[in-house]
Write an enzyme that holds these catalytic residues in place. Structure first.
Site, short mmCIF file in Angstrom:
data_model
loop_
_atom_site.label_atom_id
_atom_site.label_comp_id
_atom_site.label_asym_id
_atom_site.label_seq_id
_atom_site.Cartn_x
_atom_site.Cartn_y
_atom_site.Cartn_z
N SER A 86 0.82 -1.21 0.00
CA SER A 86 0.00 0.00 0.00
C SER A 86 0.85 1.25 0.00
CB SER A 86 -0.83 0.08 1.29
OG SER A 86 -1.71 -0.98 1.39
N HIS A 117 -1.38 -3.27 -7.23
CA HIS A 117 -2.04 -2.82 -6.00
C HIS A 117 -3.56 -2.95 -6.14
CE1 HIS A 117 -3.18 0.52 -3.01
NE2 HIS A 117 -2.90 -0.57 -2.33
N GLU A 136 -4.18 -0.83 -9.55
CA GLU A 136 -3.09 0.08 -9.90
C GLU A 136 -1.89 -0.76 -10.33
OE1 GLU A 136 -3.96 3.99 -7.12
OE2 GLU A 136 -2.71 2.43 -6.24
N ASN A 156 -3.92 5.90 -2.63
CA ASN A 156 -3.51 6.10 -1.23
C ASN A 156 -2.84 7.45 -0.99
OD1 ASN A 156 -4.65 3.79 -0.35
ND2 ASN A 156 -2.77 2.57 -0.38
C1 LIG Z 1 -3.21 9.56 12.24
C2 LIG Z 1 -3.05 8.13 12.06
C3 LIG Z 1 -4.11 7.47 11.27
C4 LIG Z 1 -3.56 6.31 10.61
C5 LIG Z 1 -4.57 5.57 9.84
C6 LIG Z 1 -3.95 4.98 8.70
C7 LIG Z 1 -4.92 4.23 7.87
C8 LIG Z 1 -4.29 3.90 6.62
C9 LIG Z 1 -5.14 3.01 5.85
C10 LIG Z 1 -4.52 2.76 4.54
C11 LIG Z 1 -5.35 1.97 3.68
C12 LIG Z 1 -4.63 1.39 2.57
C13 LIG Z 1 -5.49 0.38 1.91
C14 LIG Z 1 -5.14 0.25 0.50
O1 LIG Z 1 -3.97 0.11 0.16
C15 LIG Z 1 -6.16 0.33 -0.54
C16 LIG Z 1 -7.57 -0.03 -0.19
O2 LIG Z 1 -8.02 -1.12 -0.36
S1 LIG Z 1 -8.50 1.22 0.43
C17 LIG Z 1 -10.07 0.49 0.70
C18 LIG Z 1 -10.88 0.50 -0.54
N1 LIG Z 1 -12.18 -0.04 -0.24
C19 LIG Z 1 -13.24 0.71 -0.01
O3 LIG Z 1 -13.17 1.92 -0.06
C20 LIG Z 1 -14.51 -0.03 0.36
C21 LIG Z 1 -15.64 0.90 0.60
N2 LIG Z 1 -16.82 0.13 0.96
C22 LIG Z 1 -17.65 -0.42 0.05
O4 LIG Z 1 -17.46 -0.28 -1.15
C23 LIG Z 1 -18.80 -1.20 0.59
O5 LIG Z 1 -19.05 -0.77 1.89
C24 LIG Z 1 -18.57 -2.75 0.58
C25 LIG Z 1 -18.55 -3.26 -0.87
C26 LIG Z 1 -17.28 -3.15 1.27
C27 LIG Z 1 -19.71 -3.43 1.32
O6 LIG Z 1 -20.89 -2.96 0.82
P1 LIG Z 1 -22.22 -2.85 1.71
O7 LIG Z 1 -23.33 -2.42 0.82
O8 LIG Z 1 -21.90 -2.07 2.89
O9 LIG Z 1 -22.43 -4.32 2.24
P2 LIG Z 1 -22.97 -5.61 1.54
O10 LIG Z 1 -22.53 -6.71 2.41
O11 LIG Z 1 -24.44 -5.45 1.24
O12 LIG Z 1 -22.19 -5.73 0.14
C28 LIG Z 1 -22.56 -5.10 -1.07
C29 LIG Z 1 -22.39 -6.06 -2.22
O13 LIG Z 1 -21.02 -6.45 -2.32
C30 LIG Z 1 -20.92 -7.87 -2.10
N3 LIG Z 1 -19.74 -8.15 -1.29
C31 LIG Z 1 -19.32 -7.44 -0.23
N4 LIG Z 1 -18.19 -7.97 0.26
C32 LIG Z 1 -17.93 -9.05 -0.52
C33 LIG Z 1 -16.87 -10.00 -0.52
N5 LIG Z 1 -15.87 -9.97 0.37
N6 LIG Z 1 -16.89 -10.97 -1.47
C34 LIG Z 1 -17.87 -11.02 -2.40
N7 LIG Z 1 -18.89 -10.13 -2.46
C35 LIG Z 1 -18.91 -9.17 -1.51
C36 LIG Z 1 -22.16 -8.27 -1.39
O14 LIG Z 1 -22.48 -9.62 -1.63
C37 LIG Z 1 -23.18 -7.32 -1.98
O15 LIG Z 1 -23.60 -7.81 -3.23
P3 LIG Z 1 -25.08 -7.57 -3.75
O16 LIG Z 1 -25.20 -8.33 -5.00
O17 LIG Z 1 -25.22 -6.09 -3.95
O18 LIG Z 1 -25.96 -8.07 -2.64
N1 LIG Z 2 -5.82 -4.33 4.13
C1 LIG Z 2 -6.05 -3.63 3.02
O1 LIG Z 2 -7.14 -3.08 2.85
C2 LIG Z 2 -5.01 -3.52 1.96
C3 LIG Z 2 -3.73 -3.97 2.16
N2 LIG Z 2 -2.80 -3.88 1.15
C4 LIG Z 2 -1.44 -4.41 1.34
O2 LIG Z 2 -1.49 -5.82 1.18
C5 LIG Z 2 -0.53 -6.44 2.04
C6 LIG Z 2 -1.25 -7.41 2.95
O3 LIG Z 2 -2.21 -6.74 3.71
P1 LIG Z 2 -3.39 -7.53 4.44
O4 LIG Z 2 -3.82 -8.68 3.60
O5 LIG Z 2 -4.35 -6.53 4.88
O6 LIG Z 2 -2.61 -8.09 5.72
P2 LIG Z 2 -3.03 -9.26 6.72
O7 LIG Z 2 -2.41 -8.91 8.03
O8 LIG Z 2 -4.48 -9.52 6.65
O9 LIG Z 2 -2.28 -10.55 6.11
C7 LIG Z 2 -0.90 -10.67 6.00
C8 LIG Z 2 -0.56 -12.15 5.96
O10 LIG Z 2 0.81 -12.29 5.61
C9 LIG Z 2 1.31 -13.44 6.30
N3 LIG Z 2 2.76 -13.37 6.31
C10 LIG Z 2 3.55 -12.55 7.04
N4 LIG Z 2 4.85 -12.76 6.73
C11 LIG Z 2 4.87 -13.73 5.78
C12 LIG Z 2 5.91 -14.39 5.05
N5 LIG Z 2 7.18 -14.08 5.22
N6 LIG Z 2 5.56 -15.35 4.16
C13 LIG Z 2 4.26 -15.69 3.96
N7 LIG Z 2 3.24 -15.10 4.63
C14 LIG Z 2 3.53 -14.13 5.52
C15 LIG Z 2 0.65 -13.33 7.67
O11 LIG Z 2 0.67 -14.59 8.32
C16 LIG Z 2 -0.75 -12.86 7.31
O12 LIG Z 2 -1.64 -13.95 7.14
C17 LIG Z 2 0.19 -5.30 2.76
O13 LIG Z 2 1.33 -4.96 2.04
C18 LIG Z 2 -0.84 -4.17 2.71
O14 LIG Z 2 -0.26 -2.89 2.78
C19 LIG Z 2 -3.10 -3.39 -0.10
C20 LIG Z 2 -4.37 -2.96 -0.36
C21 LIG Z 2 -5.41 -2.94 0.67
#
Ligand SMILES: CCCCCCCCCCCCCC(=O)CC(=O)SCCNC(=O)CCNC(=O)[C@H](O)C(C)(C)COP(=O)(O)OP(=O)(O)OC[C@H]1O[C@@H](n2cnc3c(N)ncnc32)[C@H](O)[C@@H]1OP(=O)(O)O
Ligand SMILES: NC(=O)C1=CN([C@@H]2O[C@H](COP(=O)(O)OP(=O)(O)OC[C@H]3O[C@@H](n4cnc5c(N)ncnc54)[C@H](O)[C@@H]3O)[C@@H](O)[C@H]2O)C=CC1
Length: 309
Positions: A143, A164, A176, A214
């Site tokens: 990420s 990504h 990405e 991100n």
């Molecule tokens: C100061 C310090 C602070 C530090 C904090 C630092 C935080 C840093 C965080 C960094 C993050 C980095 C992560 C990253 O690299 C990139 C990312 O991934 S970012 C996350 C991107 N994702 C989103 O933004 C998700 C947003 N949410 C949604 O789109 C919806 O809420 C979601 C689809 C997840 C759920 O929808 P919802 O309507 O709420 O629920 P439903 O359960 O009804 O689902 C809708 C629809 O989708 C189907 N579905 C949901 N999940 C799944 C699944 N896992 N597998 C299969 N299908 C799934 C579900 O069945 C529904 O289908 P329908 O046909 O519409 O019924």
């Molecule tokens: N959580 C998120 O929404 C997103 C996460 N990412 C990135 O994806 C990567 C994984 O994130 P998550 O799945 O959330 O983490 P997670 O914590 O759910 O899973 C990580 C897994 O890696 C395993 N692991 C650790 N060291 C290992 C090794 N040496 N060999 C094999 N397995 C090992 C752990 O046992 C664990 O099951 C990170 O780089 C994260 O930044 C990217 C997009 C979205």
């Protein structure tokens, strides 16, 4: 115009050939992201090996995949034989392992999705570089870590890039595709074609901090945490405000819990180390407290909110 059309046809044909070239995929890490990537790869006809060092994590991932594939099948085919066939054929293409080195021996593509820690990722890729065939493409799902820093552990910079994905992988349409200066055109084209074969919409990214999404999303989340730390609003009110006022499907606190607070801490710690003068990346007392208490969000049952296990 004719020349342009000819070129377009040629590049389409090349992309199709490259997508076909990637048949065997090894996904390392079976957490939130690795399980999702392995699932979608199996659903789209690839032969997949999903690897984790932790056998318990593999077991949990298998359960999550079975549940998610059923939801995908229901959406695609409704109830009935076609849905059952889709699930069983997809699952038959998915194997699991706890031995990363052995699992890359016949891989065309390795996608790494292990913990967000540079040292751990480099140690893994260094071992895999000696074991994988010469043609194998390596990609990280990181990420926040520069792809170039991870790739340094290998001798295949031309066959290295970033893939990504977004959480939940079976639902989120974006991929990405990240290139470093050394990534060859063949590698970049093959990664992009594979992303499309996975059913994703691809965007091209340079190896800049946070790529595209991100770079914008993470500071937004940071700022939300700072607002709560300053006592300006509660997490619930911030979430309600961003859902109803800005149309986000989840508020920032719900999303942080969904992504994983441990992963959030890895990201902020890494960026603070790389950019010590950028105040927004400085450690957050609230995040530190939750992570130290094992409150990692949805996956642990509690984060900013509580969840039923
Ligand atoms: C100061 C310090 C602070 C530090 C904090 C630092 C935080 C840093 C965080 C960094 C993050 C980095 C992560 C990253 O690299 C990139 C990312 O991934 S970012 C996350 C991107 N994702 C989103 O933004 C998700 C947003 N949410 C949604 O789109 C919806 O809420 C979601 C689809 C997840 C759920 O929808 P919802 O309507 O709420 O629920 P439903 O359960 O009804 O689902 C809708 C629809 O989708 C189907 N579905 C949901 N999940 C799944 C699944 N896992 N597998 C299969 N299908 C799934 C579900 O069945 C529904 O289908 P329908 O046909 O519409 O019924
Ligand atoms: N959580 C998120 O929404 C997103 C996460 N990412 C990135 O994806 C990567 C994984 O994130 P998550 O799945 O959330 O983490 P997670 O914590 O759910 O899973 C990580 C897994 O890696 C395993 N692991 C650790 N060291 C290992 C090794 N040496 N060999 C094999 N397995 C090992 C752990 O046992 C664990 O099951 C990170 O780089 C994260 O930044 C990217 C997009 C979205």
């Amino acid at each position: 115009m004719a020349f342009f059309t000819h070129l377009t046809r040629r590049s389409l044909a090349q992309s199709a050939a490259m997508a076909n070239a990637i048949k065997n995929v090894t996904v390392i890490g079976s957490g939130l992201m690795g399980a999702g990537i392995a699932q979608v790869a199996a659903q789209t006809g690839h032969s997949v090996t999903m690897v984790d060092i932790d056998p318990v994590a593999v077991g949990k991932a298998e359960k999550r995949i079975a549940d998610s594939i059923s939801r995908v099948a229901k959406k695609k085919f409704g109830e009935g034989d076609e849905a059952t066939k889709f699930v069983s054929e997809s699952l038959s293409r998915l194997r699991t392992s706890t031995d990363a080195v052995a699992s890359v021996e016949s891989a065309d593509l390795v996608v790494e999705a292990i913990v967000e820690n540079l040292k751990t990722k480099k140690e893994l890729f260094s071992k895999l570089d000696n074991a994988a065939p010469a043609h194998t493409i390596f990609a990280s799902n990181t990420s926040s870590i520069p792809i170039a820093k991870i790739a340094e552990a290998t001798n295949r910079l031309d066959r290295f890039g970033g893939l990504h994905f977004f959480n939940p992988v079976p639902v989120m349409k974006l991929l990405e595709v990240v290139r470093i200066p050394e990534t060859s055109s063949d590698t970049y084209d093959a990664m992009t074609a594979w992303g499309k074969a996975m059913g994703k919409v691809t965007v091209e990214c340079k190896d800049t901090p946070g790529f595209i999404v991100n770079r914008l999303l993470v500071p937004f989340m940071f700022e939300a945490v700072r607002m709560v730390e300053r006592g300006e609003a509660s997490p619930k009110d911030v979430d309600t405000a961003m859902k109803l006022g800005a149309g986000h499907p989840m508020g920032p606190f719900e999303l942080m819990d969904y992504v994983g607070l441990d992963t959030g801490k890895f990201i902020i710690d890494g960026w603070h180390k790389d950019y010590p003068d950028v105040e927004i990346f400085s450690p957050s007392p609230l995040l530190e407290k939750l992570v130290s208490e094992g409150k990692h969000g949805v996956k642990s049952g509690e984060g900013f909110y509580k969840y039923k296990k």
